[in-house]
Design a protein around this motif. Structure first.
Motif, mmCIF file in Angstrom:
data_model
loop_
_atom_site.group_PDB
_atom_site.id
_atom_site.type_symbol
_atom_site.label_atom_id
_atom_site.label_comp_id
_atom_site.label_asym_id
_atom_site.label_seq_id
_atom_site.Cartn_x
_atom_site.Cartn_y
_atom_site.Cartn_z
ATOM 1 N N LEU A 187 0.829 -1.203 0.000
ATOM 2 C CA LEU A 187 0.000 0.000 0.000
ATOM 3 C C LEU A 187 0.865 1.256 0.000
ATOM 4 O O LEU A 187 0.560 2.228 -0.705
ATOM 5 C CB LEU A 187 -0.924 -0.011 1.215
ATOM 6 C CG LEU A 187 -1.962 -1.132 1.272
ATOM 7 C CD1 LEU A 187 -2.773 -1.042 2.569
ATOM 8 C CD2 LEU A 187 -2.897 -1.099 0.062
ATOM 9 N N LEU A 188 1.941 1.238 0.757
ATOM 10 C CA LEU A 188 2.829 2.392 0.809
ATOM 11 C C LEU A 188 3.531 2.641 -0.518
ATOM 12 O O LEU A 188 3.695 3.781 -0.944
ATOM 13 C CB LEU A 188 3.868 2.203 1.917
ATOM 14 C CG LEU A 188 3.367 2.370 3.356
ATOM 15 C CD1 LEU A 188 4.364 1.777 4.337
ATOM 16 C CD2 LEU A 188 3.120 3.836 3.678
ATOM 17 N N LYS A 189 3.960 1.570 -1.167
ATOM 18 C CA LYS A 189 4.756 1.694 -2.379
ATOM 19 C C LYS A 189 3.920 1.914 -3.639
ATOM 20 O O LYS A 189 4.383 2.552 -4.595
ATOM 21 C CB LYS A 189 5.616 0.442 -2.564
ATOM 22 C CG LYS A 189 6.719 0.294 -1.533
ATOM 23 C CD LYS A 189 7.452 -1.025 -1.700
ATOM 24 C CE LYS A 189 8.555 -1.190 -0.661
ATOM 25 N NZ LYS A 189 9.237 -2.517 -0.769
ATOM 26 N N GLU A 190 2.703 1.388 -3.668
ATOM 27 C CA GLU A 190 1.937 1.387 -4.907
ATOM 28 C C GLU A 190 0.772 2.370 -4.921
ATOM 29 O O GLU A 190 -0.052 2.345 -5.830
ATOM 30 C CB GLU A 190 1.455 -0.029 -5.223
ATOM 31 C CG GLU A 190 2.613 -0.997 -5.431
ATOM 32 C CD GLU A 190 2.190 -2.327 -6.018
ATOM 33 O OE1 GLU A 190 1.074 -2.423 -6.566
ATOM 34 O OE2 GLU A 190 2.995 -3.285 -5.925
ATOM 35 N N THR A 191 0.722 3.242 -3.930
ATOM 36 C CA THR A 191 -0.264 4.326 -3.960
ATOM 37 C C THR A 191 0.445 5.629 -4.296
ATOM 38 O O THR A 191 1.633 5.801 -4.001
ATOM 39 C CB THR A 191 -0.996 4.460 -2.618
ATOM 40 O OG1 THR A 191 -0.046 4.550 -1.547
ATOM 41 C CG2 THR A 191 -1.918 3.269 -2.378
ATOM 42 N N ASP A 192 -0.302 6.538 -4.913
ATOM 43 C CA ASP A 192 0.240 7.834 -5.303
ATOM 44 C C ASP A 192 0.483 8.672 -4.050
ATOM 45 O O ASP A 192 -0.464 8.970 -3.319
ATOM 46 C CB ASP A 192 -0.756 8.530 -6.231
ATOM 47 C CG ASP A 192 -0.238 9.822 -6.820
ATOM 48 O OD1 ASP A 192 0.539 10.517 -6.139
ATOM 49 O OD2 ASP A 192 -0.621 10.163 -7.955
ATOM 50 N N PRO A 193 1.721 9.073 -3.776
ATOM 51 C CA PRO A 193 2.006 9.811 -2.535
ATOM 52 C C PRO A 193 1.318 11.163 -2.455
ATOM 53 O O PRO A 193 1.134 11.695 -1.356
ATOM 54 C CB PRO A 193 3.535 9.971 -2.561
ATOM 55 C CG PRO A 193 3.908 9.846 -4.002
ATOM 56 C CD PRO A 193 2.931 8.865 -4.581
ATOM 57 N N ASP A 194 0.934 11.721 -3.582
ATOM 58 C CA ASP A 194 0.214 12.994 -3.571
ATOM 59 C C ASP A 194 -1.274 12.805 -3.285
ATOM 60 O O ASP A 194 -1.957 13.752 -2.889
ATOM 61 C CB ASP A 194 0.382 13.719 -4.909
ATOM 62 C CG ASP A 194 1.809 14.176 -5.133
ATOM 63 O OD1 ASP A 194 2.484 14.507 -4.153
ATOM 64 O OD2 ASP A 194 2.247 14.177 -6.306
ATOM 65 N N LEU A 195 -1.759 11.591 -3.493
ATOM 66 C CA LEU A 195 -3.190 11.333 -3.339
ATOM 67 C C LEU A 195 -3.527 10.598 -2.043
ATOM 68 O O LEU A 195 -4.543 10.885 -1.418
ATOM 69 C CB LEU A 195 -3.704 10.504 -4.524
ATOM 70 C CG LEU A 195 -3.705 11.165 -5.899
ATOM 71 C CD1 LEU A 195 -4.161 10.156 -6.952
ATOM 72 C CD2 LEU A 195 -4.616 12.380 -5.910
ATOM 73 N N VAL A 196 -2.694 9.651 -1.671
ATOM 74 C CA VAL A 196 -2.998 8.764 -0.545
ATOM 75 C C VAL A 196 -2.039 9.030 0.606
ATOM 76 O O VAL A 196 -0.822 8.943 0.445
ATOM 77 C CB VAL A 196 -2.905 7.287 -0.972
ATOM 78 C CG1 VAL A 196 -3.196 6.369 0.232
ATOM 79 C CG2 VAL A 196 -3.882 6.994 -2.111
ATOM 80 N N LYS A 197 -2.605 9.348 1.773
ATOM 81 C CA LYS A 197 -1.826 9.517 2.989
ATOM 82 C C LYS A 197 -2.200 8.399 3.966
ATOM 83 O O LYS A 197 -3.231 7.742 3.829
ATOM 84 C CB LYS A 197 -2.084 10.884 3.619
ATOM 85 C CG LYS A 197 -1.669 12.058 2.750
ATOM 86 C CD LYS A 197 -0.173 12.106 2.516
ATOM 87 C CE LYS A 197 0.236 13.309 1.694
ATOM 88 N NZ LYS A 197 1.695 13.358 1.443
ATOM 89 N N PHE A 198 -1.353 8.234 4.963
ATOM 90 C CA PHE A 198 -1.550 7.145 5.910
ATOM 91 C C PHE A 198 -1.711 7.686 7.323
ATOM 92 O O PHE A 198 -0.959 8.552 7.761
ATOM 93 C CB PHE A 198 -0.381 6.164 5.832
ATOM 94 C CG PHE A 198 -0.386 5.372 4.556
ATOM 95 C CD1 PHE A 198 -0.924 4.098 4.520
ATOM 96 C CD2 PHE A 198 0.102 5.922 3.381
ATOM 97 C CE1 PHE A 198 -0.967 3.377 3.328
ATOM 98 C CE2 PHE A 198 0.064 5.217 2.188
ATOM 99 C CZ PHE A 198 -0.468 3.939 2.154
#
Length: 295
Positions: A187-198
């Motif tokens: 989930l961390l690697k394959e989500t767009d860092p600009d769109l998905v936060k944790f």
């Protein structure tokens, strides 16, 4: 007390159709010096008298809250408009909400509820819409997590068009080894860092045997929200008030900038003392001891 899983499974779904809302302007980021409370902490008290409970949350020292429990277009019997008035009168801001994305994340990708979530978030001035839990059938294999990452990106793109940030809240199951693959890493690697936060639930990360600070180093800037939940020193399955447990929160808060922290949110799922005494103790410790450690 009701578990998060059973609560989500019981939550009713509001039919709404596909998203047609206009773009919402992004909100300025609240200060991390404000301590928040995930209202799931008081899930047994809220349905009895939500107005009184929310006033008690403010009196305990909280400035922000994270919502849960949206069902039939209401929170504990209050419409989003009514709830916003209650929050405003107590000088509280609902910066985020946990909403059930199960139908959207499933194989059919149903979007029926998303419009309703966006409408509620607009009224309540959320910054984040957060997935709080993944149903068992959605996370059995490594490929399931790859599919979830794609779904997260899709949902996040929709949220962005509405001026909202999409987030994901973890438990411990995401760290299970699936034939050499760790779901949370996918989930961390394959989500767009600009769109998905944790939204890192620090208790569950520690319970899974991981070091939050090492994760901040490996994935800097990813963790814009934290669930600050302490672990009982004698029984790791139990929570306790922040500062009374075994988690080294001073060390964690010293790495807040590396993590990308915007909001620290207290949550406690079980109590050995009165819940309202508990949340006040946690707010006081977080505000006076941990927030000065922010680095």
């Amino acid at each position: 007390m009701t578990s998060r899983r059973s609560f989500i499974q019981q939550t009713a779904m509001a039919a709404a159709g596909t998203l047609i809302l206009p773009h919402l302007s992004c909100m300025a980021l609240p200060s991390t010096k404000k301590v928040g409370l995930q209202l799931y902490t008081l899930r047994d008290e809220l349905p009895k008298d939500p107005r009184k409970v929310i006033a008690q949350v403010a009196a305990a020292g909280y400035k922000e809250v994270e919502l849960f429990g949206y069902a039939d277009n209401k929170f504990w019997g209050l419409s989003p408009q009514e709830l916003q008035q209650v929050l405003k009168s107590n000088e509280l801001h609902a910066i985020s909400g946990h909403y059930d994305f199960t139908e959207f994340l499933g194989p059919d990708g149903k979007m029926d509820k998303l419009n309703s979530y966006i409408e509620a978030a607009t009224i309540l001035k959320h910054q984040y819409l957060v997935v709080p839990y993944l149903a068992d059938n959605l996370r059995q294999t490594a490929d399931d997590y790859r599919k979830l990452a794609d779904k997260f990106n899709q949902a996040a793109a929709i949220c962005k068009k509405a001026g909202l940030q999409f987030g994901y809240h973890n438990h411990a199951f995401e760290f299970q080894d699936l034939n050499g693959v760790i779901g949370y890493e996918t989930l961390l690697k394959e989500t767009d860092p600009d769109l998905v936060k944790f939204e890192m639930d620090l208790y569950w990360v520690v319970k899974a045997g991981k070091d939050p600070v090492e994760m901040f180093k490996e994935y800097p800037g990813k963790f814009s929200m934290w669930h600050v939940k302490d672990m009982d020193k004698t029984d790791s399955t139990k929570n306790t008030e922040i500062g009374n447990g075994s988690i080294d929160y001073k060390k964690i808060f010293a790495s807040a900038k590396l993590a990308g922290l915007e909001h620290c949110i207290v949550e406690q799922e079980n109590f050995a003392i009165d819940p309202f005494v508990s949340i006040k103790e946690s707010a006081t410790y977080t505000t006076k001891v941990l927030i000065p450690e922010l680095g």
